[in-house]
Design an enzyme around this catalytic site. Structure first.
Site: not given
Ligand SMILES: Cc1cc2nc3c(=O)[nH]c(=O)nc-3n(C[C@H](O)[C@H](O)[C@H](O)COP(=O)(O)OP(=O)(O)OC[C@H]3O[C@@H](n4cnc5c(N)ncnc54)[C@H](O)[C@@H]3O)c2cc1C
Length: 573
Positions: A132, A151, A159, A274, A399, A508, A537, A552
Site C-alpha cells: 500500500a 519504514e 506482509n 514513526a 479457516r 489478517h 490493511e 487483500a
Molecule cells: C504469509 C502471508 C501470506 C499472504 N498471502 C496473501 C495472498 O496470497 N493474497 C492476498 O490477497 N493477501 C495475502 N496476505 C495478506 C496480505 O499480504 C496483507 O494483507 C497485505 O500485504 C498488507 O499490505 P499493507 O501494505 O497494508 O501492509 P504491509 O505489507 O504489512 O506493510 C506495512 C509496513 O509498515 C511498516 N510499519 C509498521 N509500523 C511502522 C512504523 N511505526 N513506522 C514505520 N513503518 C512501520 C511495517 O514494517 C511494514 O513494512 C498474506 C499475508 C501473509 C502474512
C-alpha cells in the site's frame, strides 16, 4: 585481537530458506574477505543481513555481532557459516560455538538508511513500506510530489512481500484465455457473501471496479510480471480469479514497485520508526519519528498517508478486541506488523470499525507461526488427525473453524497426513524444499512408512490405521461419511507417507481506521481529519467479517494508488 590461520576456508550455515555457503579468506591473521557461494534466502528481506553481517564481522574480526531485526534467521545462518569456516581454519570448535551462541543473545539491531537531520520537509509523508505504501508513493510522485516513505524495519516489503502472491482481478487475461466469465459485479457479490454482508459496500465497489485498471497499471507502468495463464481459486470465490506474481511470494511486486518509486525520486528511509502524528490547527502536518535513537520530524505540506498494515503481531491489541486470540496463537505476519498506525490514530481520536474481526490461518508452523506452503496438501486431499490418530474436523471448512478445532486437540496441534497418491498431484514437498527442511530440523515433518511416521510423531498407530482404512473405504464409495469432506476425494494408501504437525496462527485483521471513498481518515464524529489518509490493511470495514483469500493484495494496491492520487488531487474520481 583475534588471530586466525591464513588461507581460504568454506563453511555452511542454516538460514531461513536452507543452507548458506561461504568462503572466508584470512590474511595476516585477520578476516579479510567473505564470499557467498550459494544460498536461497528471500530477496529484499534478507538484503540487510547480507550487507551488514559480513561487513561488521570483517570490521570487528569476530562473529560476536548482533542479528539484524526482521532478518534474524538469515543473519544467524550467515554467522553460522562463517563460524564453520573459522572452525575449518583450525579454531577451537567449542570456543567458536560458545561465541556464536553468545552473539545470538545480543539485542537485534535495525539498520537505518537515513541521513540524519532533525527536521525535514516534503509534500507527502508515507508511513509503512509494504504494497500500500509503495503504490501510494508512486502515485503521489507521479503527480509531482516530493515524497518520503518511512519504514521501521531494515527492509521494505511488510506482509506484502511474504504473501502467497495471489491477487484477485475479475476479467484478467488468464481468465479470458481459459474462457472463464467474470466481472466486477460477480466479484463484489462473492466478497459480500464472504464478509457476511458487513463489508463497507461503497469501498468494496471501488475495489472491484478498479481492480482490472490497477492490474494493467502494474503490468504496463510498473513492469510487474505474472505467471502465465496461472490462476488460484481461493475459497469463497465463484470462479478462479487470482493471478499470481512471477517467482516466489510477492518479491516481483515489491522489487518492481521499489524500482519505480526510486526512479521517481521517492526518498525511501528504512530503519525509521514513526512514533506520533504532528498536528497544527487540527490538521495533520507531519510525523515524529525515531531513527538510530534520534528524534526526527518529517513534515508533509499535503499531509500524511498511513499504510502500516494490520495488528496481527500485537498480542495485547488482539486480546483487547478479541480475547480468544491470546498468546496461544502465533502469527503468520512479519515482525513489524504490530498495529503502530492504529495506536497513533487512536491517540488522535480516529474512528475504528470491525476491530474484533481477526482472521486465523489454520495450517501454520506451531513454533514460529509461519504460514505453511507445504501444508497446502490439505487442498490436495490430506486429512487432519489428532494425537489419538482420529480425524476431528472437515479439512476444507472455513479457516476460523478449522483453527478452533485444532486448538481443541491435545497440545493444541493437528497432524496433516497424506501419501504418495496426493503428493504426486501437486508436489508440495518438492516445490517447498526449504520449508520441508526447516520443518524436519524442528521435528515437525516426517516422510516414510506409516509405521515410521506414526512412531516419530507419537500418534496412536492402531487408531491411525483404522482412521485411514475407514477414510479410504469412503473414498472408494465417493462420500466421506464422517465429515462430508467437499471436493474430490483421494486415497491415502500408497507410501511413502507424509505427516506434518500444524497449528493455527493469526493471519489478517479486518478491522481498522474508518476512511471515506477519498481515502481520508474520519474521526469519531464522522468528520474528515484534514491531511490524514490511509490505505492497506490498516483500513477497516472493506472485507466485513471475513476477508476472502486474494482480496487483500487487490485492496492494498487499488487503495494505495488511490491514496497517493487523492492526497495530491482531492475529489478527482
Ligand atoms: C504469509 C502471508 C501470506 C499472504 N498471502 C496473501 C495472498 O496470497 N493474497 C492476498 O490477497 N493477501 C495475502 N496476505 C495478506 C496480505 O499480504 C496483507 O494483507 C497485505 O500485504 C498488507 O499490505 P499493507 O501494505 O497494508 O501492509 P504491509 O505489507 O504489512 O506493510 C506495512 C509496513 O509498515 C511498516 N510499519 C509498521 N509500523 C511502522 C512504523 N511505526 N513506522 C514505520 N513503518 C512501520 C511495517 O514494517 C511494514 O513494512 C498474506 C499475508 C501473509 C502474512
Amino acid at each position: 585481537m583475534k588471530i586466525y590461520k591464513d588461507g581460504s576456508f568454506k563453511g555452511i550455515g542454516i538460514g531461513y530458506a536452507g543452507e548458506i555457503e561461504v568462503l572466508v579468506t584470512i590474511t595476516k591473521g585477520k578476516i579479510n574477505n567473505i564470499k557467498f557461494l550459494s544460498h536461497n534466502e528471500t530477496p529484499v528481506i534478507s538484503e540487510p543481513a547480507f550487507e551488514h553481517i559480513p561487513t561488521k564481522i570483517i570490521e570487528t574480526n569476530t562473529i560476536m555481532v548482533p542479528n539484524v531485526k526482521g532478518c534474524s534467521m538469515s543473519s544467524r545462518g550467515i554467522k553460522e557459516a562463517i563460524m564453520n569456516s573459522l572452525i575449518a581454519s583450525g579454531k577451537n570448535k567449542e570456543d567458536m560455538i560458545k561465541e556464536f551462541k553468545n552473539s545470538e543473545n545480543l539485542n537485534k539491531i535495525i539498520i537505518s538508511k537515513n541521513k540524519y537531520k532533525p527536521v525535514e520537509n516534503f509534500d507527502v509523508v508515507i508511513v509503512g513500506g509494504g504494497g500500500a505504501g509503495l503504490s501510494s508513493a508512486i502515485a503521489a510522485a507521479n503527480l509531482g510530489a516530493k515524497v518520503v516513505l518511512l519504514e521501521k524495519m531494515a527492509a521494505i516489503g511488510g506482509n506484502t512481500l511474504v504473501s502467497m502472491g495471489g491477487i484477485n482481478i475479475p476479467g484478467n487475461d488468464a481468465q479470458i484465455s481459459k474462457k472463464i466469465e467474470d466481472n466486477p459485479e460477480l466479484y463484489y457479490n462473492d466478497a459480500l457473501l464472504g464478509g457476511d454482508g458487513e463489508n463497507n459496500k461503497e469501498l468494496f465497489k471501488i475495489l472491484s471496479e478498479n481492480a482490472l485498471d490497477t492490474y494493467n497499471w502494474l503490468k504496463e507502468e510498473i513492469g510487474v510480471e505474472f505467471k502465465k495463464n496461472e490462476l488460484i481459486h481461493f475459497g469463497g470465490h465463484t470462479v478462479p480469479r487470482a493471478v499470481v506474481f512471477k517467482g516466489k511470494y510477492a518479491i516481483e511486486l515489491i522489487s518492481k514497485l521499489r524500482k519505480k518509486a526510486e526512479n521517481l525520486g521517492v526518498d525511501i528511509r528504512t530503519g525509521v520508526e514513526a512514533k506520533d502524528i504532528i498536528t497544527r490547527d487540527k490538521a495533520v502536518v507531519g510525523i515524529k519519528a525515531l531513527s538510530d535513537e534520534k528524534n526526527i520530524e518529517f513534515f508533509g505540506s499535503k499531509g500524511v498517508i498511513f499504510s502500516t498494515g494490520g495488528f496481527s503481531g500485537n498480542i495485547e491489541m488482539r486480546k483487547k478486541y478479541n480475547p480468544e486470540l491470546d498468546e496461544r496463537y502465533k502469527t503468520t505476519n512479519q515482525s513489524g506488523i504490530t498495529g503502530d498506525g492504529h495506536l497513533m490514530c487512536e491517540r488522535l481520536g480516529v474512528d475504528f470499525i470491525h476491530m474484533s474481526y481477526i482472521q486465523t490461518f489454520p495450517i501454520a508452523n506451531p513454533l514460529t507461526g509461519a504460514l505453511s506452503h507445504v501444508g497446502a496438501s490439505r487442498f490436495d486431499g490430506a486429512i487432519l488427525v489428532n494425537k489419538k490418530g482420529k480425524r476431528f474436523v472437515e479439512e476444507l471448512e472455513r479457516r476460523d473453524l478449522v483453527s478452533k478445532a485444532i486448538l481443541a486437540q491435545d497440545g493444541g496441534m493437528g497432524y496433516l497426513v497424506w501419501s504418495q497418491e496426493i503428493e504426486s498431484v501437486a508436489n508440495r514437498t518438492t516445490n517447498n524444499k526449504a520449508e520441508v527442511n526447516n520443518l524436519i530440523r524442528s521435528d515437525l515433518f516426517v516422510k516414510g512408512s506409516l509405521d515410521e511416521c506414526g512412531k516419530k510423531m507419537n500418534i496412536n498407530l492402531t487408531t491411525l490405521e483404522d482412521t485411514l482404512s475407514t477414510y479410504n473405504l469412503d473414498v472408494s464409495n465417493g462420500k466421506d461419511q464422517e465429515f462430508n469432506r467437499r471436493g474430490d476425494l483421494l486415497n491415502i494408501i500408497k507410501g511413502p507417507f507424509y505427516i506434518q504437525t500444524v497449528a493455527p496462527a493469526v493471519h489478517h485483521t479486518m478491522g481498522g481506521v474508518k476512511i471515506n471513498s477519498e481515502n481520508q481518515v474520519l474521526d469519531i464524529k464522522g468528520n474528515i481529519i484534514k491531511g490524514l489518509y490511509a490505505a492497506g490493511e490498516i483500513v477497516g470495514g472493506i472485507h466485513g467479517t471475513n476477508r476472502l483469500g486474494g482480496n487483500a493484495i487487490t485492496d492494498i494496491l487499488v487503495f494505495g494508488k488511490r491514496a497517493g492520487e487523492k492526497i495530491m488531487k482531492p475529489n478527482t474520481h
